[in-house]
Enzyme design. Structure first.
Site, mmCIF file in Angstrom:
data_model
loop_
_atom_site.group_PDB
_atom_site.id
_atom_site.type_symbol
_atom_site.label_atom_id
_atom_site.label_comp_id
_atom_site.label_asym_id
_atom_site.label_seq_id
_atom_site.Cartn_x
_atom_site.Cartn_y
_atom_site.Cartn_z
ATOM 1 N N GLU A 27 0.858 -1.184 0.000
ATOM 2 C CA GLU A 27 0.000 0.000 0.000
ATOM 3 C C GLU A 27 0.894 1.234 0.000
ATOM 4 O OE1 GLU A 27 -2.595 0.701 3.374
ATOM 5 O OE2 GLU A 27 -3.967 1.841 2.144
ATOM 6 N N GLY A 57 3.201 1.953 10.809
ATOM 7 C CA GLY A 57 3.071 1.323 12.116
ATOM 8 C C GLY A 57 2.688 -0.141 11.959
ATOM 9 N N GLU A 109 -2.478 -3.802 6.996
ATOM 10 C CA GLU A 109 -3.591 -4.743 7.128
ATOM 11 C C GLU A 109 -3.696 -5.820 6.054
ATOM 12 O OE1 GLU A 109 -3.801 -1.479 6.270
ATOM 13 O OE2 GLU A 109 -5.437 -1.105 4.849
ATOM 14 N N GLU A 123 -5.955 -2.790 12.630
ATOM 15 C CA GLU A 123 -5.662 -3.571 11.422
ATOM 16 C C GLU A 123 -6.700 -4.672 11.205
ATOM 17 O OE1 GLU A 123 -3.737 -2.075 9.641
ATOM 18 O OE2 GLU A 123 -2.537 -0.927 11.071
ATOM 19 N N HIS A 178 -9.740 -3.422 9.504
ATOM 20 C CA HIS A 178 -9.569 -3.323 8.046
ATOM 21 C C HIS A 178 -9.894 -4.634 7.325
ATOM 22 C CE1 HIS A 178 -7.914 0.643 7.499
ATOM 23 N NE2 HIS A 178 -6.792 0.425 8.160
HETATM 24 N N1 BES Z 1 -3.035 1.001 5.978
HETATM 25 C C1 BES Z 1 -2.244 1.544 7.008
HETATM 26 C C2 BES Z 1 -0.776 1.403 6.778
HETATM 27 C C3 BES Z 1 -0.210 2.351 5.756
HETATM 28 C C4 BES Z 1 -0.040 3.672 6.092
HETATM 29 C C5 BES Z 1 0.151 1.926 4.518
HETATM 30 C C6 BES Z 1 0.464 4.541 5.158
HETATM 31 C C7 BES Z 1 0.658 2.787 3.573
HETATM 32 C C8 BES Z 1 0.811 4.104 3.900
HETATM 33 C C9 BES Z 1 -2.560 0.892 8.341
HETATM 34 O O1 BES Z 1 -3.842 0.387 8.460
HETATM 35 C C10 BES Z 1 -2.444 1.972 9.385
HETATM 36 O O2 BES Z 1 -3.243 2.852 9.379
HETATM 37 N N2 BES Z 1 -1.442 1.895 10.251
HETATM 38 C C11 BES Z 1 -1.196 2.906 11.243
HETATM 39 C C12 BES Z 1 -1.377 2.385 12.619
HETATM 40 C C13 BES Z 1 -2.764 2.601 13.120
HETATM 41 C C14 BES Z 1 -2.974 2.022 14.475
HETATM 42 C C15 BES Z 1 -3.169 4.054 13.127
HETATM 43 C C16 BES Z 1 0.211 3.379 11.062
HETATM 44 O O3 BES Z 1 0.919 2.784 10.261
HETATM 45 O O4 BES Z 1 0.581 4.343 11.695
HETATM 46 ZN ZN ZN Z 2 -5.313 1.773 8.779
#
Ligand code: BES
Ligand code: ZN
Length: 840
Positions: free
Chosen positions: A146, A280, A283, A317, A320
């Site tokens: 992603e 972080g 998903e 996650e 999602h």
């Molecule tokens: N889909 C995101 C991860 C992501 C973020 C992929 C930016 C590509 C670009 C994942 O679901 C997400 O939101 N992760 C968060 C943690 C969450 C607990 C807020 C993150 O990576 O900070």
């Molecule tokens: Zn997310």
């Protein structure tokens, strides 16, 4: 080459087309990849079954930084010669010009053989390094696709709406293991030191959710009540640290199955801790990948805050898996549907699992207030982003999509009520399962369930940037700008739809509507009195403090009113949540008080006086009847008490740090971050050497995070320069460079040092982060945004004019607006603050 003739949604012309033409849809991929962990390369092949939707003689799909060794097309049994292949490396598109026309209704197979690099930029198919327990370096290969990096691993139709099924096969050294979205269905020894692992066919899904990890893996297993296998996947020696996440994962999965009314559709869910990870967590359907600090909990060394973080990230996650994976946004401009929703849902699940945490209170700080800050910038964007290039879209993983998105969901949830909301959601998920949606589809479902004009109301919140400040006296509202800049004609016309209630003279009880309320000075005085007398709960008190701080900052309210609130209410405030807002307000004011002056002494004393009752109540020692909030508040209070100069607290921190060096167990994990901070803040060369030494030898991510952040807390410039050198020395993983630099930048003695260092090392940093915009844009925003004068704003602007970063231009714009806002607040408030303090 044939281009899209039909206008795309959003009126984009064929010329600046950024979506693939919809002449062809992929149906099924047969993908084989073979990583070479010694040489950091991979080779692969893919066959894609496609369906032709419109007559064409050109096939366009995505590929980036992979070399195509062979491309062929077959219709039925007969091959179609490829006349020419063109790889547009800038657009990351591969075009095949065919010697025959494909007609609507045709089915064909595209085949490619290709090779690529296992990069070290933490996206696409990349390599990650870790140390074994005996200290040897080991390598694994893993993916982060992603948003648009599946195309770095294989040629594909890399758009969220181009859903297809996937058969993944990995060829790996015999002694290694591999996981992917589905379970292994066949493993074949190839007799030459390699084995072939074939995974089951995925459901219909988007390319960005595909994943695989290859390395030495260790598992911790469990099952849900319905028999779904859930596993924690770690590097050797770490699986035991997955116990907590495994339990949370299983219970969360069960909770969502029940809440959404749809069983988890895959046979297993893996959650893997990856040593190098840009975000972080991610998903990927059936194989969620995490930074290890967001998945692993060490019973001896993890703090309560660390555990809470793991629970939140896991719940996010797993949400999602339905919201995002089963039902996916149609295009990246609707990203908030994924991220805003998951950022709301994570609280619902965690609240269900750990009701004693009162996690919804923290929503106010972590998401509601964060949304108000970010969306108070003129350079914000609407939650539903107007169409734009992929480059623009990639910047949407921000506070607006996440936190404003979550706050918008919280608002509609409160408006229609929990049961109706859930019914609407269930209908939405069932109706669009395995499909793609836009925001309107969600509103339609909630409208049907509630009979309310959901869409009309919510459009005012998701289709325009910003949010209102409501004037309590007149009942009128207008757009709020955190900088206090005058509204443009266009901004002055903006209006929002909401119904607001009042309690005890305070509007918006429960802070469910995403706005700020401003009162007259007399009304503020009354509210301040009532805050003390216990008329409001913590969420409302938090709202009052956060609003007044931001209203004072932006010149909507006098700084003196804020100072009265701080001086009159803080000393009797028991709540962790409210102290989050109060402690930042005390710090914000402190920044405007000149160092080394009598005024500073007075302000520090007021701050100490205000937090002292909490410190006296909680002390240093854990008590058996501590609540979750007590455990979080204790270090916050001691941190503030010490930072504002309480000698005894600083001395105690030093004592405990010394004891910790003798025996780790002597210092309980909840206090560690605070102790390291105070030791550094009031320490020198020796403490610097100890902390950086500990950082290097520790293999525990949460501890490392704490050391690194303390290394940014020194006051001495030479030591902060040392910290910068340390961060850039290679001792710190790329993924942690932005937060390390942020720690220096957030320190008033370090903001210029961090900026100068970023400028001086710009080329190298850009090279190190490569195409991973997340790390670079994070760095840019944290570091630039902490400066505070108009001259500095000029400097930042000039620098990025000379060194443009189109992939992070939003971060630059936000940083500039924040610096100028800070300068305006300083200019407005310095004097009234000085006067108020000297009158005490
Ligand atoms: N889909 C995101 C991860 C992501 C973020 C992929 C930016 C590509 C670009 C994942 O679901 C997400 O939101 N992760 C968060 C943690 C969450 C607990 C807020 C993150 O990576 O900070
Ligand atoms: Zn997310």
């Amino acid at each position: 080459m044939r281009r899209m003739e039909k206008p795309l949604p959003g009126g984009v012309s064929a010329h600046d087309r950024f979506r693939l033409p919809d002449t062809i849809s992929p149906k099924h991929y047969r993908l084989t990849l073979e990583p070479d962990l010694r040489n950091f390369t991979f080779i692969g092949s893919v066959e894609i079954d496609i369906a032709v939707r419109e007559k064409t003689d050109t096939v366009i799909l995505h590929a980036s930084e992979i070399g195509i060794m062979e491309a062929s097309v077959k219709r039925g049994e007969s091959g179609i010669p490829v006349l020419a292949m063109h790889h547009d490396t800038k657009k990351t598109e591969l075009s095949l010009h065919l010697d025959a026309t494909l007609y609507a209704g045709d089915e064909a197979v595209l085949s490619f053989r290709f090779s690529g690099i296992l990069n070290d930029h933490l996206n696409g198919f990349y390599r990650s390094i870790y140390k074994t327990e005996s200290g040897a370096s080991r390598m694994l290969a893993t993916t982060q696709f992603e948003d648009v990096d599946a195309r770095r691993a294989f040629p594909c139709f890399d758009e969220p709406a181009a859903k297809a099924t996937f058969d993944v096969t990995l060829i790996v050294p015999k002694e290694l293991d591999a996981v992917s979205n589905m379970r292994v269905v066949e493993e074949t020894d190839l007799g030459d030191g390699r084995k072939r692992m074939r995974f089951g066919t995925t459901p219909q899904m988007s390319t960005y959710l595909l994943a695989f990890t290859v390395g030495e893996l260790e598992y911790l297993r469990g099952r849900t009540a319905h028999g779904t296998l859930v596993r924690i996947v770690t590097m050797p020696g770490k699986k035991e640290q997955g116990r907590f996440a495994l339990d949370v994962g299983i219970r969360t999965l069960q909770f969502y199955e029940e809440y959404f009314g749809i069983p988890y559709p895959l046979p297993k869910l893996d959650m893997a801790a990856i040593p190098d990870f840009a975000a972080g967590a991610m998903e990927n359907w059936g194989l969620i990948t995490y930074r290890d600090v967001n998945l692993l909990v060490d019973p001896v060394h993890s703090s309560e805050a660390g555990k809470q973080r793991v629970a939140i990230v896991v719940a996010h996650e797993i949400a999602h898996q339905w919201f995002g994976n089963l039902v996916t946004m149609d295009w990246w401009n609707q990203l908030w549907l994924n991220e805003g929703f998951a950022s709301w849902m994570e609280y619902l699940a965690v609240d269900h699992l750990f009701p004693e945490w009162h996690i919804w209170e923290q929503f106010l700080d972590t998401d509601h207030a964060r949304a108000l800050e970010a969306d108070g910038l003129r350079t914000t964007h609407a939650v539903e982003v107007p169409q734009g290039s992929v480059e623009k879209m990639r910047q949407n993983f921000d506070a607006v999509s996440y936190s404003k998105g979550a706050a918008v969901i919280r608002m509609i949830h409160a408006m229609v009520g929990p049961e109706v909301f859930r019914r609407g959601l269930q209908a939405y998920l069932a109706r669009h399962a395995y499909g793609n949606t836009v925001t309107e589809d969600l509103w339609t479902a909630l409208e049907k369930a509630s009979g309310e004009p959901v869409r009309e109301i919510m459009d005012t919140w998701t289709k325009q940037p910003g949010y209102p400040v409501l004037d309590a006296a007149s009942g009128e509202h207008k757009r709020f700008l955190g900088s206090g800049a005058p509204l443009t004609e266009q901004e002055a016309k903006q209006q929002w739809r909401f119904v607001i209630t009042a309690k005890e003279g305070k509007l918006n009880p429960g802070q469910t509507i995403l706005l700020r309320v401003n009162y007259t000075p007399e009304q503020w005085a009354q509210l301040i009195g009532k805050m003390r007398s216990g008329a409001f709960d913590a969420i409302d008190r938090f709202g009052l403090v956060d609003d007044l701080l931001m209203l004072a900052r932006s010149g909507h309210a006098p700084a003196e009113t804020l100072l009265s609130m701080l001086s009159e209410t803080a000393w009797s405030e028991p709540s962790y949540l409210v102290w989050k807002a109060l402690s930042s307000a005390f710090a914000e004011v402190a920044c405007l008080v000149p160092e080394g002056t009598v005024a500073e002494k007075i302000w520090d004393a007021l701050a100490r006086h205000s937090i002292e009752p909490v410190v006296a109540h909680l002390g240093w020692e854990r008590r058996p009847d501590d609540t979750h909030a007590d455990t979080l508040l204790r270090p916050l209070a001691l941190h503030m008490f010490g930072k504002f100069g309480d000698e005894e607290t600083i001395a105690e921190a030093r004592r405990r740090f010394a004891a910790y060096q003798e025996d780790e167990k002597a210092l309980e994990p909840n206090l560690r971050g605070m102790v390291y901070y105070l030791v550094a803040r009031f320490g020198g060369e020796e403490e610097h050497a100890i902390l950086s030494g500990l950082y290097c030898v520790s293999e525990r991510s949460e501890e490392k995070q704490r050391y690194l952040s303390a290394l940014g807390a020194f006051r001495d410039k030479a030591l902060l320069l040392k910290t910068i050198a340390f961060i850039l020395s290679g001792a710190v993983r790329s993924q942690d460079v932005p937060s390390g630099a942020a720690a220096v930048a957030a320190n008033r003695h370090g903001s210029c040092i961090a900026w100068d260092a970023m400028v001086a090392n710009w080329k190298e940093l850009k090279r190190q982060f490569g195409p991973s915009i997340m790390l670079l844009s994070g760095l840019v925003e944290y570091v630039s945004g902490q400066l505070g004068t108009l001259e500095e704003a000029e400097e930042v602007e000039a620098f990025f004019k000379k060194n443009p970063v189109p992939q992070a231009d939003q971060s630059v714009a936000r940083a500039l607006e924040r610096i100028r806002g800070q300068a305006a607040w300083a200019a407005r408030a310095r004097e009234p603050i000085a006067r108020w303090i000297s009158a005490r």
